[in-house]
Write a protein that holds these residues in place. Structure first.
Motif, PDB file in Angstrom:
ATOM      1  N   ALA A  69      34.425  19.466   9.356  1.00  0.00           N
ATOM      2  CA  ALA A  69      33.398  20.241   8.663  1.00  0.00           C
ATOM      3  C   ALA A  69      31.997  19.790   9.046  1.00  0.00           C
ATOM      4  N   GLY A  70      31.863  18.595   9.551  1.00  0.00           N
ATOM      5  CA  GLY A  70      30.552  18.107   9.958  1.00  0.00           C
ATOM      6  C   GLY A  70      29.806  17.466   8.802  1.00  0.00           C
ATOM      7  N   PRO A  71      28.672  16.861   9.105  1.00  0.00           N
ATOM      8  CA  PRO A  71      27.925  16.134   8.084  1.00  0.00           C
ATOM      9  C   PRO A  71      27.110  17.030   7.163  1.00  0.00           C
ATOM     10  N   GLY A  72      26.998  18.313   7.471  1.00  0.00           N
ATOM     11  CA  GLY A  72      26.160  19.192   6.666  1.00  0.00           C
ATOM     12  C   GLY A  72      24.765  19.280   7.260  1.00  0.00           C
ATOM     13  N   HIS A  73      23.927  20.032   6.608  1.00  0.00           N
ATOM     14  CA  HIS A  73      22.571  20.244   7.097  1.00  0.00           C
ATOM     15  C   HIS A  73      21.747  18.974   6.940  1.00  0.00           C
ATOM     16  N   ALA A  74      20.793  18.782   7.829  1.00  0.00           N
ATOM     17  CA  ALA A  74      19.973  17.564   7.820  1.00  0.00           C
ATOM     18  C   ALA A  74      19.189  17.403   6.524  1.00  0.00           C
ATOM     19  N   ARG A  75      18.816  18.493   5.885  1.00  0.00           N
ATOM     20  CA  ARG A  75      18.021  18.408   4.649  1.00  0.00           C
ATOM     21  C   ARG A  75      18.886  18.303   3.386  1.00  0.00           C
ATOM     22  N   LEU A  76      20.187  18.368   3.535  1.00  0.00           N
ATOM     23  CA  LEU A  76      21.080  18.314   2.384  1.00  0.00           C
ATOM     24  C   LEU A  76      20.922  17.041   1.538  1.00  0.00           C
ATOM     25  N   PRO A  77      20.761  15.857   2.138  1.00  0.00           N
ATOM     26  CA  PRO A  77      20.599  14.661   1.297  1.00  0.00           C
ATOM     27  C   PRO A  77      19.398  14.725   0.348  1.00  0.00           C
ATOM     28  N   GLN A  78      18.268  15.306   0.807  1.00  0.00           N
ATOM     29  CA  GLN A  78      17.092  15.401  -0.068  1.00  0.00           C
ATOM     30  C   GLN A  78      17.367  16.357  -1.231  1.00  0.00           C
ATOM     31  N   VAL A  79      18.052  17.476  -0.956  1.00  0.00           N
ATOM     32  CA  VAL A  79      18.375  18.429  -2.017  1.00  0.00           C
ATOM     33  C   VAL A  79      19.366  17.787  -2.983  1.00  0.00           C
ATOM     34  N   ARG A  80      20.372  17.099  -2.458  1.00  0.00           N
ATOM     35  CA  ARG A  80      21.369  16.433  -3.302  1.00  0.00           C
ATOM     36  C   ARG A  80      20.710  15.388  -4.195  1.00  0.00           C
ATOM     37  N   ASP A  81      19.784  14.601  -3.619  1.00  0.00           N
ATOM     38  CA  ASP A  81      19.088  13.578  -4.410  1.00  0.00           C
ATOM     39  C   ASP A  81      18.271  14.208  -5.533  1.00  0.00           C
ATOM     40  N   ALA A  82      17.596  15.311  -5.230  1.00  0.00           N
ATOM     41  CA  ALA A  82      16.799  15.987  -6.257  1.00  0.00           C
ATOM     42  C   ALA A  82      17.687  16.539  -7.364  1.00  0.00           C
ATOM     43  N   LEU A  83      18.864  17.008  -7.006  1.00  0.00           N
ATOM     44  CA  LEU A  83      19.796  17.524  -8.017  1.00  0.00           C
ATOM     45  C   LEU A  83      20.395  16.411  -8.863  1.00  0.00           C
ATOM     46  N   ASN A  84      20.731  15.319  -8.226  1.00  0.00           N
ATOM     47  CA  ASN A  84      21.449  14.241  -8.910  1.00  0.00           C
ATOM     48  C   ASN A  84      20.559  13.235  -9.617  1.00  0.00           C
ATOM     49  N   THR A  85      19.256  13.251  -9.338  1.00  0.00           N
ATOM     50  CA  THR A  85      18.335  12.308  -9.956  1.00  0.00           C
ATOM     51  C   THR A  85      17.453  13.063 -10.934  1.00  0.00           C
ATOM     52  N   TYR A  86      17.787  12.959 -12.195  1.00  0.00           N
ATOM     53  CA  TYR A  86      16.980  13.633 -13.207  1.00  0.00           C
ATOM     54  C   TYR A  86      16.010  12.621 -13.789  1.00  0.00           C
ATOM     55  N   PRO A  87      14.705  12.872 -13.645  1.00  0.00           N
ATOM     56  CA  PRO A  87      13.736  11.870 -14.115  1.00  0.00           C
ATOM     57  C   PRO A  87      13.671  11.816 -15.642  1.00  0.00           C
ATOM     58  N   LEU A  88      13.766  10.605 -16.171  1.00  0.00           N
ATOM     59  CA  LEU A  88      13.630  10.442 -17.617  1.00  0.00           C
ATOM     60  C   LEU A  88      12.161  10.443 -18.021  1.00  0.00           C
ATOM     61  N   THR A  89      11.324   9.987 -17.117  1.00  0.00           N
ATOM     62  CA  THR A  89       9.886  10.038 -17.355  1.00  0.00           C
ATOM     63  C   THR A  89       9.234  10.594 -16.096  1.00  0.00           C
ATOM     64  N   THR A  90       8.132  11.272 -16.277  1.00  0.00           N
ATOM     65  CA  THR A  90       7.418  11.819 -15.124  1.00  0.00           C
ATOM     66  C   THR A  90       6.018  11.240 -15.083  1.00  0.00           C
ATOM     67  N   VAL A  91       5.545  10.986 -13.892  1.00  0.00           N
ATOM     68  CA  VAL A  91       4.238  10.388 -13.708  1.00  0.00           C
ATOM     69  C   VAL A  91       3.171  11.468 -13.586  1.00  0.00           C
ATOM     70  N   ARG A  92       3.472  12.552 -12.930  1.00  0.00           N
ATOM     71  CA  ARG A  92       2.476  13.590 -12.680  1.00  0.00           C
ATOM     72  C   ARG A  92       2.637  14.751 -13.662  1.00  0.00           C
ATOM     73  N   GLN A  93       1.604  15.520 -13.753  1.00  0.00           N
ATOM     74  CA  GLN A  93       1.607  16.694 -14.625  1.00  0.00           C
ATOM     75  C   GLN A  93       2.425  17.795 -13.963  1.00  0.00           C
ATOM     76  N   ALA A  94       3.354  18.367 -14.695  1.00  0.00           N
ATOM     77  CA  ALA A  94       4.199  19.438 -14.167  1.00  0.00           C
ATOM     78  C   ALA A  94       3.407  20.738 -14.074  1.00  0.00           C
ATOM     79  N   PRO A  95       3.685  21.557 -13.067  1.00  0.00           N
ATOM     80  CA  PRO A  95       3.002  22.852 -12.970  1.00  0.00           C
ATOM     81  C   PRO A  95       3.483  23.787 -14.075  1.00  0.00           C
ATOM     82  N   PRO A  96       2.680  24.787 -14.416  1.00  0.00           N
ATOM     83  CA  PRO A  96       3.103  25.735 -15.457  1.00  0.00           C
ATOM     84  C   PRO A  96       4.310  26.557 -15.011  1.00  0.00           C
ATOM     85  N   ALA A  97       5.043  27.073 -15.982  1.00  0.00           N
ATOM     86  CA  ALA A  97       6.261  27.854 -15.706  1.00  0.00           C
ATOM     87  C   ALA A  97       5.965  29.067 -14.841  1.00  0.00           C
TER      88      ALA A  97
END
Length: 155
Positions: A69-97
Motif C-alpha cells: 500500500a505504500g507509506p501514504g502521502h508525504a503530508r499525511l503525518p502532519q494531518v494525522r498529528d493535527a487530528l490526534n493532538t487536541y490542544p488543552l490550552t491554546t496560546v494564540r487567539q482563534a479566528p472567528p467561526a
C-alpha cells in the motif's frame, strides 16, 4: 476473510460491491470453495475492511500490507498529528467561526479543482484543524461552543 469482514460490520453484499464481485463469489472465497485469488485481488480484499497486515488475511506473518500500500502521502503525518493532538490550552487567539467557514469553503474548492488536491489539502488541513480546535477551546457561551463544534465537524 469472513471474520475480518464481520469485525468491520460489513455484509457480503457491501464487500462484493467494493471488490466488483458478486456476493456469491465472496461467499465461495470465504467458504474455501474457490482458490486463493491472485495478489491484486488479495490486496483489494485487504483494503476493503482496512486489514492492517496481509498476515491477518492470508495467515502468513511474512508480509505486511504496508509493503504494497505504500507509506501514504508525504503530508499525511502532519494531518494525522493535527487530528490526534487536541490542544488543552491554546496560546494564540482563534479566528472567528465565519473566517473558518470561508477557509473550509476554500479547502473544498481546492479539493475539487486542484490537479494535486492531496498536496493542497495536506497543507491546508493541519492549520485549519488546529484553528478550529482552538476556536472550540476558547468558546465561552453555549452558542459559541455549538458554532465552534459545527465548524470543527465540517473541517
Amino acid at each position: 476473510m469472513q471474520v475480518l469482514r464481520v469485525r468491520r460490520g460489513m455484509s457480503r453484499t457491501v464487500l462484493a460491491g467494493l471488490l466488483g464481485k458478486s456476493p456469491s463469489w465472496v461467499k465461495q472465497v470465504e467458504g474455501g470453495r474457490l482458490q486463493m485469488p491472485k495478489l491484486p485481488m488479495v490486496l483489494r480484499i485487504a483494503e476493503a475492511p482496512r486489514v492492517p497486515s496481509l498476515a491477518d488475511l492470508v495467515g502468513s506473518r511474512a508480509t505486511s500490507i504496508s509493503l504494497f500500500a505504500g507509506p501514504g502521502h508525504a503530508r499525511l503525518p502532519q494531518v494525522r498529528d493535527a487530528l490526534n493532538t487536541y490542544p488543552l490550552t491554546t496560546v494564540r487567539q482563534a479566528p472567528p467561526a465565519t473566517h473558518l467557514k470561508h477557509r473550509i469553503a476554500h479547502a473544498w474548492q481546492a479539493r475539487h479543482s486542484a490537479p494535486h488536491h492531496r498536496d493542497v489539502l495536506g497543507e491546508l488541513l493541519p492549520h485549519l484543524l488546529r484553528d478550529a480546535q482552538a476556536s472550540l477551546a476558547q468558546a465561552e457561551s453555549g452558542t459559541e461552543r455549538r458554532a465552534a463544534q459545527s465548524v470543527l465537524s465540517e473541517v
